[in-house]
Design a protein around this motif. Structure first.
Motif, PDB file in Angstrom:
ATOM      1  N   ALA A  39       0.826  -1.216   0.000  1.00 24.14           N
ATOM      2  CA  ALA A  39       0.000   0.000   0.000  1.00 24.14           C
ATOM      3  C   ALA A  39       0.854   1.258   0.000  1.00 24.14           C
ATOM      4  O   ALA A  39       0.423   2.321  -0.462  1.00 24.14           O
ATOM      5  CB  ALA A  39      -0.935  -0.012   1.204  1.00 24.14           C
ATOM      6  N   ILE A  40       2.076   1.149   0.504  1.00 22.58           N
ATOM      7  CA  ILE A  40       2.967   2.312   0.545  1.00 22.58           C
ATOM      8  C   ILE A  40       3.268   2.812  -0.872  1.00 22.58           C
ATOM      9  O   ILE A  40       3.400   4.016  -1.111  1.00 22.58           O
ATOM     10  CB  ILE A  40       4.277   1.951   1.280  1.00 22.58           C
ATOM     11  CG1 ILE A  40       3.997   1.750   2.771  1.00 22.58           C
ATOM     12  CG2 ILE A  40       5.353   3.018   1.065  1.00 22.58           C
ATOM     13  CD1 ILE A  40       5.194   1.270   3.559  1.00 22.58           C
ATOM     14  N   GLN A  42       1.331   2.763  -3.479  1.00 26.23           N
ATOM     15  CA  GLN A  42       0.221   3.546  -4.000  1.00 26.23           C
ATOM     16  C   GLN A  42       0.315   4.983  -3.504  1.00 26.23           C
ATOM     17  O   GLN A  42       0.112   5.936  -4.249  1.00 26.23           O
ATOM     18  CB  GLN A  42      -1.115   2.941  -3.557  1.00 26.23           C
ATOM     19  CG  GLN A  42      -2.351   3.705  -4.024  1.00 26.23           C
ATOM     20  CD  GLN A  42      -2.484   3.731  -5.535  1.00 26.23           C
ATOM     21  OE1 GLN A  42      -2.125   2.763  -6.206  1.00 26.23           O
ATOM     22  NE2 GLN A  42      -2.966   4.833  -6.089  1.00 26.23           N
ATOM     23  N   ASP A  43       0.668   5.119  -2.222  1.00 22.06           N
ATOM     24  CA  ASP A  43       0.886   6.453  -1.659  1.00 22.06           C
ATOM     25  C   ASP A  43       2.050   7.148  -2.360  1.00 22.06           C
ATOM     26  O   ASP A  43       1.993   8.340  -2.676  1.00 22.06           O
ATOM     27  CB  ASP A  43       1.173   6.317  -0.161  1.00 22.06           C
ATOM     28  CG  ASP A  43       1.389   7.661   0.518  1.00 22.06           C
ATOM     29  OD1 ASP A  43       0.390   8.312   0.863  1.00 22.06           O
ATOM     30  OD2 ASP A  43       2.564   8.063   0.683  1.00 22.06           O
ATOM     31  N   ASN A  46       0.968   8.368  -5.862  1.00 21.95           N
ATOM     32  CA  ASN A  46       0.160   9.585  -5.754  1.00 21.95           C
ATOM     33  C   ASN A  46       1.025  10.796  -5.432  1.00 21.95           C
ATOM     34  O   ASN A  46       0.816  11.889  -5.979  1.00 21.95           O
ATOM     35  CB  ASN A  46      -0.921   9.417  -4.688  1.00 21.95           C
ATOM     36  CG  ASN A  46      -1.964   8.373  -5.065  1.00 21.95           C
ATOM     37  OD1 ASN A  46      -2.138   8.074  -6.239  1.00 21.95           O
ATOM     38  ND2 ASN A  46      -2.644   7.822  -4.075  1.00 21.95           N
ATOM     39  N   ALA A  47       1.988  10.599  -4.534  1.00 25.38           N
ATOM     40  CA  ALA A  47       2.868  11.710  -4.150  1.00 25.38           C
ATOM     41  C   ALA A  47       3.698  12.185  -5.343  1.00 25.38           C
ATOM     42  O   ALA A  47       3.889  13.394  -5.537  1.00 25.38           O
ATOM     43  CB  ALA A  47       3.777  11.285  -3.005  1.00 25.38           C
ATOM     44  N   TYR A 118      11.891   7.239   0.899  1.00 22.78           N
ATOM     45  CA  TYR A 118      10.525   7.767   0.874  1.00 22.78           C
ATOM     46  C   TYR A 118       9.814   7.433   2.173  1.00 22.78           C
ATOM     47  O   TYR A 118       9.740   6.271   2.568  1.00 22.78           O
ATOM     48  CB  TYR A 118       9.737   7.186  -0.299  1.00 22.78           C
ATOM     49  CG  TYR A 118       8.303   7.673  -0.321  1.00 22.78           C
ATOM     50  CD1 TYR A 118       8.004   8.966  -0.752  1.00 22.78           C
ATOM     51  CD2 TYR A 118       7.270   6.846   0.112  1.00 22.78           C
ATOM     52  CE1 TYR A 118       6.695   9.410  -0.744  1.00 22.78           C
ATOM     53  CE2 TYR A 118       5.962   7.287   0.120  1.00 22.78           C
ATOM     54  CZ  TYR A 118       5.668   8.580  -0.310  1.00 22.78           C
ATOM     55  OH  TYR A 118       4.377   9.037  -0.295  1.00 22.78           O
ATOM     56  N   PRO A 120       6.241   7.406   3.911  1.00 21.30           N
ATOM     57  CA  PRO A 120       4.818   7.459   3.560  1.00 21.30           C
ATOM     58  C   PRO A 120       4.114   8.663   4.189  1.00 21.30           C
ATOM     59  O   PRO A 120       4.445   9.074   5.297  1.00 21.30           O
ATOM     60  CB  PRO A 120       4.273   6.143   4.139  1.00 21.30           C
ATOM     61  CG  PRO A 120       5.451   5.237   4.204  1.00 21.30           C
ATOM     62  CD  PRO A 120       6.635   6.127   4.507  1.00 21.30           C
ATOM     63  N   THR A 121       3.186   9.198   3.439  1.00 19.88           N
ATOM     64  CA  THR A 121       2.336  10.348   3.804  1.00 19.88           C
ATOM     65  C   THR A 121       3.067  11.683   3.766  1.00 19.88           C
ATOM     66  O   THR A 121       2.443  12.731   3.917  1.00 19.88           O
ATOM     67  CB  THR A 121       1.677  10.187   5.196  1.00 19.88           C
ATOM     68  OG1 THR A 121       2.656  10.376   6.229  1.00 19.88           O
ATOM     69  CG2 THR A 121       1.000   8.820   5.325  1.00 19.88           C
TER      70      THR A 121
END
Length: 300
Positions: A39-40, A42-43, A46-47, A118, A120-121
């Motif tokens: 899932a990371i 996908q984040d 998007n980033a 990287y 996440p968020t």
């Protein structure tokens, strides 16, 4: 009042669209994950897209149809840690051809020296004339390199400012980062980001940059009304690029041009006259000797 608010919003929305120079799509492939939650990525995707598409990279306004389409495919090859990765990155950029639905490739490149961290968020940030992270520097470098190619294709040496910015990004990479993540130094390899920008700004390559303008603006962009004239201009542009190949042998810039244009050149000259076919086959075979047989597709 509602009409006023709606009108202001509409104007703001239209201006925002005009300000976007790049329309990027990012794909991240993760064939062998062991440490990281998928899932990371996908984040991360998007980033990256937000970083590229929502940033104002120039002082110019682009119409929606003028935006440069960029396709980035990142394949994670190693999880160094839960936040540190090595990867390959295939990047392709296209430019619309005037008065047609056709888009011509201006860059098609595989960078095998992608290393980054990287969290996440956390948004990816770009600092002009400074350094934020290796990931933002890599993405920023390629965006400005692509802008340089695009602007060169619309005006002779029109991309100089953006190519200089790409060089500035290379020059502002801290030594500690350049030692940790390959691709920024001449000693790392003879086909990397250092040599990409060195080649295109080298005085010996200026005829190639002028030829890129002729190839696109005076060649492809007029083919909707005069195919024969456009084909003749492109042939002359290829002749100039071959001269650069002789003046700067084994340069990365020639291979970069071949990667972007070889298929297109073949298709253009399948319809050329016998003399053009012979000339273009000879030029392309000399510049791309390893694939010389491919240009037989042009015909005789």
């Amino acid at each position: 009042m509602k009409r006023i608010i709606f009108t202001c919003f509409a104007i703001f929305w239209m201006v925002s669209l005009q300000a976007q120079e790049i329309n990027a799509s990012v794909t991240i492939n993760t064939p062998q994950l062991r440490l990281v939650d998928p899932a990371i990525f996908q984040d991360m995707r998007n980033a990256m897209e937000n970083f590229i598409n929502n940033q104002k990279w120039t002082g110019d306004a682009f119409e929606v149809e003028e935006r440069i389409n960029v396709n980035i495919q990142i394949t994670i090859t190693e999880e160094v840690s839960e936040v540190s990765f090595k990867a390959n990155m295939q990047i392709q950029a296209t430019r619309p051809v005037f008065n047609s639905k056709y888009e011509t490739v201006i860059l098609s490149h595989n960078d095998k020296d992608i290393g980054f961290e990287y969290q996440p968020t956390q948004p990816i940030e770009f600092i002009p004339n400074g350094f934020s992270s290796n990931l933002s520097s890599i993405l920023g470098f390629y965006i400005y390199y692509i802008l340089g190619l695009d602007y060169d294709s619309f005006a002779p040496f029109g991309g100089e400012q953006h190519l200089q910015t790409a060089q500035d990004i290379v020059n502002t990479i801290p030594q500690s980062v350049a030692s940790k993540f390959k691709g920024w130094r001449s000693l790392d390899a003879n086909r990397n980001r250092f040599w990409m920008i060195e080649n295109i700004l080298n005085p010996r390559v200026r005829p190639l940059r002028r030829a890129l303008y002729d190839y696109h603006r005076q060649g492809l962009d007029i083919m909707h009304k005069d195919v024969v004239a456009g084909r003749a201009v492109i042939e002359q542009a290829l002749t100039e690029i071959e001269k650069v190949n002789k003046a700067y042998p084994n340069s990365m810039i020639i291979q970069t041009f071949i990667n972007a244009k070889s298929s297109e050149v073949i298709e253009i000259y399948k319809q050329g006259d016998r003399t053009q076919k012979s000339q273009v086959r000879r030029i392309m075979s000399r510049m791309d000797a390893a694939n010389a047989s491919r240009y037989r597709q042009i015909g005789t």
